[in-house]
Design a protein around this motif. Structure first.
Motif, PDB file in Angstrom:
ATOM      1  N   LEU A   1       2.564 -46.090  -9.309  1.00  0.00           N
ATOM      2  CA  LEU A   1       3.998 -46.378  -9.277  1.00  0.00           C
ATOM      3  C   LEU A   1       4.361 -47.425  -8.225  1.00  0.00           C
ATOM      4  O   LEU A   1       5.473 -47.944  -8.237  1.00  0.00           O
ATOM      5  CB  LEU A   1       4.809 -45.099  -9.018  1.00  0.00           C
ATOM      6  CG  LEU A   1       4.756 -44.050 -10.123  1.00  0.00           C
ATOM      7  CD1 LEU A   1       5.595 -42.839  -9.745  1.00  0.00           C
ATOM      8  CD2 LEU A   1       5.200 -44.621 -11.460  1.00  0.00           C
ATOM      9  N   THR A   2       3.440 -47.717  -7.340  1.00  0.00           N
ATOM     10  CA  THR A   2       3.722 -48.703  -6.286  1.00  0.00           C
ATOM     11  C   THR A   2       2.880 -49.968  -6.427  1.00  0.00           C
ATOM     12  O   THR A   2       3.054 -50.909  -5.656  1.00  0.00           O
ATOM     13  CB  THR A   2       3.478 -48.084  -4.892  1.00  0.00           C
ATOM     14  OG1 THR A   2       2.108 -47.691  -4.788  1.00  0.00           O
ATOM     15  CG2 THR A   2       4.383 -46.871  -4.658  1.00  0.00           C
TER      16      THR A   2
ATOM     17  N   TRP B   1       6.450 -39.565  -5.701  1.00  0.00           N
ATOM     18  CA  TRP B   1       6.730 -40.837  -6.362  1.00  0.00           C
ATOM     19  C   TRP B   1       6.130 -42.025  -5.604  1.00  0.00           C
ATOM     20  O   TRP B   1       6.425 -43.156  -5.915  1.00  0.00           O
ATOM     21  CB  TRP B   1       8.233 -41.005  -6.569  1.00  0.00           C
ATOM     22  CG  TRP B   1       8.691 -40.207  -7.756  1.00  0.00           C
ATOM     23  CD1 TRP B   1       8.863 -40.669  -9.032  1.00  0.00           C
ATOM     24  CD2 TRP B   1       9.004 -38.821  -7.806  1.00  0.00           C
ATOM     25  NE1 TRP B   1       9.248 -39.641  -9.863  1.00  0.00           N
ATOM     26  CE2 TRP B   1       9.349 -38.492  -9.132  1.00  0.00           C
ATOM     27  CE3 TRP B   1       9.004 -37.798  -6.850  1.00  0.00           C
ATOM     28  CZ2 TRP B   1       9.707 -37.215  -9.531  1.00  0.00           C
ATOM     29  CZ3 TRP B   1       9.361 -36.516  -7.254  1.00  0.00           C
ATOM     30  CH2 TRP B   1       9.705 -36.238  -8.576  1.00  0.00           C
TER      31      TRP B   1
ATOM     32  N   TYR C   1       4.285 -47.798 -15.169  1.00  0.00           N
ATOM     33  CA  TYR C   1       5.386 -47.188 -14.424  1.00  0.00           C
ATOM     34  C   TYR C   1       6.029 -46.069 -15.248  1.00  0.00           C
ATOM     35  O   TYR C   1       6.285 -44.981 -14.737  1.00  0.00           O
ATOM     36  CB  TYR C   1       6.416 -48.251 -14.044  1.00  0.00           C
ATOM     37  CG  TYR C   1       7.474 -47.720 -13.125  1.00  0.00           C
ATOM     38  CD1 TYR C   1       7.247 -47.605 -11.756  1.00  0.00           C
ATOM     39  CD2 TYR C   1       8.714 -47.298 -13.619  1.00  0.00           C
ATOM     40  CE1 TYR C   1       8.205 -47.083 -10.907  1.00  0.00           C
ATOM     41  CE2 TYR C   1       9.675 -46.782 -12.773  1.00  0.00           C
ATOM     42  CZ  TYR C   1       9.419 -46.676 -11.426  1.00  0.00           C
ATOM     43  OH  TYR C   1      10.376 -46.150 -10.581  1.00  0.00           O
TER      44      TYR C   1
ATOM     45  N   GLN D   1       5.499 -41.501 -14.464  1.00  0.00           N
ATOM     46  CA  GLN D   1       6.641 -40.690 -14.041  1.00  0.00           C
ATOM     47  C   GLN D   1       6.322 -39.202 -14.180  1.00  0.00           C
ATOM     48  O   GLN D   1       6.679 -38.398 -13.320  1.00  0.00           O
ATOM     49  CB  GLN D   1       7.893 -41.040 -14.862  1.00  0.00           C
ATOM     50  CG  GLN D   1       8.423 -42.438 -14.636  1.00  0.00           C
ATOM     51  CD  GLN D   1       8.822 -42.692 -13.202  1.00  0.00           C
ATOM     52  OE1 GLN D   1       9.522 -41.901 -12.584  1.00  0.00           O
ATOM     53  NE2 GLN D   1       8.371 -43.818 -12.668  1.00  0.00           N
TER      54      GLN D   1
ATOM     55  N   LYS E   1       4.716 -52.344 -16.656  1.00  0.00           N
ATOM     56  CA  LYS E   1       5.926 -51.603 -17.057  1.00  0.00           C
ATOM     57  C   LYS E   1       5.562 -50.296 -17.746  1.00  0.00           C
ATOM     58  O   LYS E   1       6.173 -49.253 -17.484  1.00  0.00           O
ATOM     59  CB  LYS E   1       6.793 -52.466 -17.979  1.00  0.00           C
ATOM     60  CG  LYS E   1       7.508 -53.577 -17.263  1.00  0.00           C
ATOM     61  CD  LYS E   1       8.299 -54.441 -18.227  1.00  0.00           C
ATOM     62  CE  LYS E   1       8.946 -55.604 -17.501  1.00  0.00           C
ATOM     63  NZ  LYS E   1       9.626 -56.521 -18.430  1.00  0.00           N
TER      64      LYS E   1
END
Length: 160
Positions: A41-42, A36, A23, A27, A20
């Motif tokens: 992020l993936t 993105w 992520y 950003q 978390k």
């Protein structure tokens, strides 16, 4: 009265909190590069758990909250690959990134054979804060690799 930040080894139970935070922290990188779909992020929770199992990770906690993290693993050739150094946006520029780098480097400096010969990490070419931190900790650029039209990864390294 404020709380102090403590740094300790991460364990499997930290994985969800680290993901978390990762992520949230990436950003800004996604904005810089307008992409993105970058791996941080993936990344899945299972993939993160696998990374934690095959290497070493440290977290910084403010009370019970994980506010920063770093991962590393030692290759057969003696290279410690440091990855995903993240610090919660509200706590950036307070020395946590440097403390985490010291922790991961210190861990591998104390490891029994095979000993670390060098530390290596990478960041995007436009990530000025990251580049500034790594250079201040003794890392020097050893290569670049274009991975897309707007992103070139800069590899930095220093001797153990």
């Amino acid at each position: 009265m404020g709380m102090s930040v403590t740094i300790s080894a991460a364990d499997a139970q930290d994985a969800e909190h680290i993901l978390k935070l990762q992520y949230l922290c990436y950003q800004r990188e996604a904005e810089i590069y307008q992409d993105w779909s970058i791996e941080p992020l993936t990344q899945s929770l299972d993939a993160l758990r696998a990374e934690l199992a095959e290497g070493k990770a440290f977290v910084a906690r403010l009370g019970d909250e994980i506010v920063a993290s770093v991962r590393g693993r030692l290759d057969e050739d003696g290279t410690v690959r440091i990855a995903k150094l993240i610090v919660h946006p509200r706590l950036q520029r307070h020395g946590l990134g440097g403390r985490l780098l010291d922790a991961i480097e210190g861990h591998y400096a104390e490891e029994p054979a095979p000993a670390a010969k060098r530390y290596q990490l990478f960041t995007g070419h436009r990530s000025e804060g990251n580049l500034r931190l790594y250079r201040s900790k003794g890392y020097a650029q050893v290569g670049t690799r274009e991975v897309g039209p707007s992103l070139t990864l800069v590899t930095l390294e220093k001797a153990a």
